[in-house]
Each structure stands twice: as C-alpha cells, then as structure tokens.
Design an enzyme around this catalytic site. Structure first.
Site, PDB file in Angstrom:
ATOM      1  N   ASP A   1      61.460  34.952  32.587  1.00 54.68           N
ATOM      2  CA  ASP A   1      61.886  36.124  33.364  1.00 54.68           C
ATOM      3  C   ASP A   1      61.248  37.311  32.626  1.00 54.68           C
ATOM      4  OD1 ASP A   1      63.477  38.177  33.978  1.00 54.68           O
ATOM      5  OD2 ASP A   1      65.211  37.237  34.027  1.00 54.68           O
TER       6      ASP A   1
ATOM      7  N   PHE B   1      70.409  37.639  30.206  1.00 55.01           N
ATOM      8  CA  PHE B   1      71.029  38.562  31.361  1.00 55.01           C
ATOM      9  C   PHE B   1      71.816  37.459  32.155  1.00 55.01           C
ATOM     10  CE2 PHE B   1      71.563  40.499  35.545  1.00 55.01           C
ATOM     11  CZ  PHE B   1      71.979  41.822  35.004  1.00 55.01           C
TER      12      PHE B   1
ATOM     13  N   ARG C   1      71.905  51.625  25.147  1.00 55.40           N
ATOM     14  CA  ARG C   1      70.564  51.238  25.366  1.00 55.40           C
ATOM     15  C   ARG C   1      70.026  52.594  25.914  1.00 55.40           C
ATOM     16  NH1 ARG C   1      69.257  46.572  29.469  1.00 55.40           N
ATOM     17  NH2 ARG C   1      69.936  48.378  30.719  1.00 55.40           N
TER      18      ARG C   1
ATOM     19  N   TYR D   1      62.396  46.829  40.462  1.00 54.37           N
ATOM     20  CA  TYR D   1      63.308  47.991  40.590  1.00 54.37           C
ATOM     21  C   TYR D   1      63.273  48.833  39.115  1.00 54.37           C
ATOM     22  CZ  TYR D   1      66.829  44.980  39.480  1.00 54.37           C
ATOM     23  OH  TYR D   1      67.879  44.028  38.787  1.00 54.37           O
ATOM     24  N   LYS D   2      62.736  48.102  38.151  1.00 57.29           N
ATOM     25  CA  LYS D   2      62.906  48.943  36.780  1.00 57.29           C
ATOM     26  C   LYS D   2      61.724  49.754  36.770  1.00 57.29           C
ATOM     27  CE  LYS D   2      65.785  44.820  35.212  1.00 57.29           C
ATOM     28  NZ  LYS D   2      67.193  45.554  35.140  1.00 57.29           N
TER      29      LYS D   2
END
Length: 408
Positions: free
Chosen positions: A195, A125, A367, A220-221
């Site tokens: 990560d 990312f 995705r 937040y995921k």
C-alpha cells in the site's frame, strides 16, 4: 538552533519553490495535512469545468470516443508509472484503494492455491485490515493474521499466501524497507502487496526494482487530485502474463464490452483489473496533478522532504510533554512527523485555530505532513513556533478545544 532568517535563505534557493504558485492555498494558513488531503491545484477547476461543460455538456456520449474517456484509466496509469517505478503497462487508474486491494488480494490468493493465510500489520490503516478480513473470510479456512512488521519472519510459514503492508506507516511516518521485506516474503513462497498511499508523491518508489508483486495507492494525498479522486493499482508483468483472476468481473474489464455477451472474458494485461466505468471528474483532477508531477524532480522532492522534517523535529524536540515518534533516520522516514502528547487532540485543535492545520490519531498522536511542492522552510519554522506557544500558554485546555463534537 536555526533562525527564521536562515529558513528564508533556504527558501530563496529552493529548486521547488516555483511549484508553490501551482496550488491554491488560503491566506494565513500553514497546511501540514497534505498527507491526508492534498491542496487544490490552480488549474483543476478549469479542467473539471471543461469535462462538465464541454465534454459532457456539449459532446455528450460522443466524448467516450472523441475525448478519450474509454482510454483514460490506461493513460493515467501510464503517467503514474514513473512515480512508482513501474512499467507503463503494469498500472491502471480505477476505483478506490479499498476496492483495488480487494481485487489484487483476491488475485494473489488464487495464485497461491492451498495457502490460506494473509499477513497484515495490526497498526495499518483500517481499510487494509478490513479488506483482508473480508477476502479471507470468503475462502474456506482462510484467515487474516495481524502482526507487526518486525515479527514478520517468524510468521512466514508454508500457509502464508500474501503479505499486505503499508510502505509508510500512516500513524508514525515510518518508512519500511520495500526491497528487503519483499525478498523475504517471496523467499517464503508468498506474494508481496504494498500500500503506497502515504509514499506516492512524497518520495521515489521502485516497485519494479524491489520485485513487488502487487501494489495499491490513492491520488488525493501527496498527488493532490482531490477528495474522492480515483486510486490506482499495480500488477507485476510476470503475473499479468499468467492471466490472474480477480473477482469483480465487471463490464469495463471485458475483452469485448460491446459484444454484450453473457459470459465473462477478461481483457488481456492490466485491463482485466478494471471493473466499471471510470469517474471522469475525479480523473480530470488527476490529469492536472500529473501535469505538475511530470515537471517535478522526485529526487529533489525527497531531499526537501527530509530537510523539512529534519527542521521540524529539531525545532519541536524538547517541547514540554512532546515525544517525537517518527524515526530520525532518513532511510526509515516518510514525509510526515508524528508527535506523541497525552493531550494531543486539544493541542491540534488549538493549532488549527491559529491557522496551523495538522491532524490527530487516537490515542495520542499529532500528525504533521510535509508536502515539498508547496511548503516552505519558513512555514515549518512558524508552525513549530506556534506549537511551542500553544503548549507554553496552556490555551489547549480551553473548553472549545475539548473532544466535544469531535469529527473523525
């Protein structure tokens, strides 16, 4: 091929099915984007309102003590620790993933004086790449070298100070071998930073058992604490004992913040990685999410995640123009499925118009995230059927699904 009726039978005996009612989900929507932004827990608005109306509105500044605002970063860190296989004293909730990566990467470089290189995944990312570039750019002779994980061993030389990798590839959903990679990096004298943004809340993580040096992650995921909610960082106790230094030496990380001294003296332990006052509204949201996660069995979450992704792969494999990119092997798969299609963007937009929400990553990846606490087998079956219909009908070719006005 499994039928919808068979999926319904699996849902009827799903040990996690009761968690569905803990979340607010719009009618007519199949949400397959929890790997980007988790769904809203039912109790979050009430908890946030209490902070606003009661703790802030009525108690005002007294809430720093009376409501425990000062201790919140530590308290939430202790609650996240079991989700990532860490000791409670090794985790603190604060800032954002990018800021936390800056802090731990800077600390890692100071722990390896004389070494100037940071290795990262070229397809990670982007924030990880940008932060690594920024940190190494501050050091004389520092450099950020971007590679692929399979090339790691041939780049692990005596100049590598740290390696930064994502536990789960945000694009493909590939799960990396955390213990094996960590051992190889440390054998070369470097420090390992993970990560875990795309794995925390999706599968069991064992940072301590793997021997990881540092880690960063968001909430937040899969943790469902809302947009802009705070991140967390992990520092192994062996490094905390050595008093690591991080450059963002703000007031909140001072050992005696109310002494108002001109010189900086960091707090002992994980507190030295704090910088500024916490975002109390975001942390209130995280509190509610962790109330849910403390009742969820991570092993059951992982079992269902693999079942849902197995089901989706089986249902979409062979569709016209679709290539399954995510590994089939369970040990190499996170909780998402990535499909390659030459016209992936308009296909995803057509699916969203039908109420099946996934997302797209350039140049050609669709995705789909699978969140076991609120996703059912029948929804997965229905989503796969909708994808088949979109591809067969050719509706994705309509002008309204073009890239015009695309928001990234």
């Amino acid at each position: 091929m499994i039928t919808r009726e068979e999926c319904a039978a699996l849902d009827a005996v799903d040990p996690l099915a009761a968690f569905r009612k803990e979340f607010t989900l719009p009618d007519g929507v199949i949400y397959l984007d929890g790997n980007s932004l988790g769904a809203l827990p039912v109790r979050t608005p009430e908890r946030v309102a209490r902070v606003v109306e009661q703790e802030w509105g009525r108690e005002l500044i007294r809430s720093w003590n009376d409501a425990g605002w000062f201790e919140q970063p530590y308290r939430l860190g202790r609650r996240i620790a079991p989700l990532i296989g860490a000791d409670p004293a090794e985790v603190v909730v604060c800032d954002t993933t990018s800021v936390n990566l800056f802090k731990v990467l800077s600390a890692a470089l100071r722990l390896r004086p004389g070494r100037r290189t940071v290795l990262g995944d070229v397809e990670a990312f982007p924030t990880d790449l940008y932060i690594a570039e920024g940190v190494t750019g501050l050091a004389e002779g520092g450099r950020s070298l971007l590679i692929r994980p399979e090339e790691l061993d041939r780049h692990l030389d005596g100049d590598v100070a740290a390696v930064v990798l994502s536990h789960v590839d945000y694009r493909t959903g590939e799960l990396l071998d955390m213990p094996g990679i960590t051992a190889r990096v440390q054998a070369a004298g470097a420090l390992m930073i993970w990560d875990v943004c795309h794995s925390v809340g999706a599968l069991p993580i064992e940072l301590g058992t793997a021997g990881a040096d540092f880690a960063v992650g968001c909430s937040y995921k899969y943790l469902n604490s809302g947009p802009g909610s705070p991140a967390f960082l992990y520092v192994a106790e062996r490094h905390l004992a050595a008093g690591p230094q991080q450059p963002l030496s703000g007031w909140f990380g001072h050992a005696r913040p109310f002494a108002f001294e001109p010189g900086y003296d960091p707090k002992p332990g994980i507190g030295r990685f704090l910088t500024s006052s916490p975002s109390l509204l975001g942390q209130a949201s995280l509190e509610v999410s962790l109330d849910i996660w403390e009742r969820a069995d991570l092993a059951a979450v992982r079992t269902k995640s693999l079942a849902l992704t197995d089901l989706f792969i089986a249902l979409v494999e062979g569709l016209d123009g679709v290539e399954v990119v995510t590994p089939r092997e369970h040990a190499r798969r996170g909780s998402q499925v990535a499909l390659r299609h030459a016209d992936g963007y308009p296909v995803v937009q057509a699916l969203i118009a039908r109420g099946v929400i996934g997302d797209f990553r350039a140049p050609d990846l669709m995705r789909f995230g699978f969140t076991p606490l609120y996703l059912s087998h029948t929804e997965v079956w229905d989503a796969a059927r909708q994808l088949a219909e979109v591809l067969a009908s050719g509706e994705w070719r309509e002008e309204r699904f073009s890239r015009r006005g695309e928001v990234t």
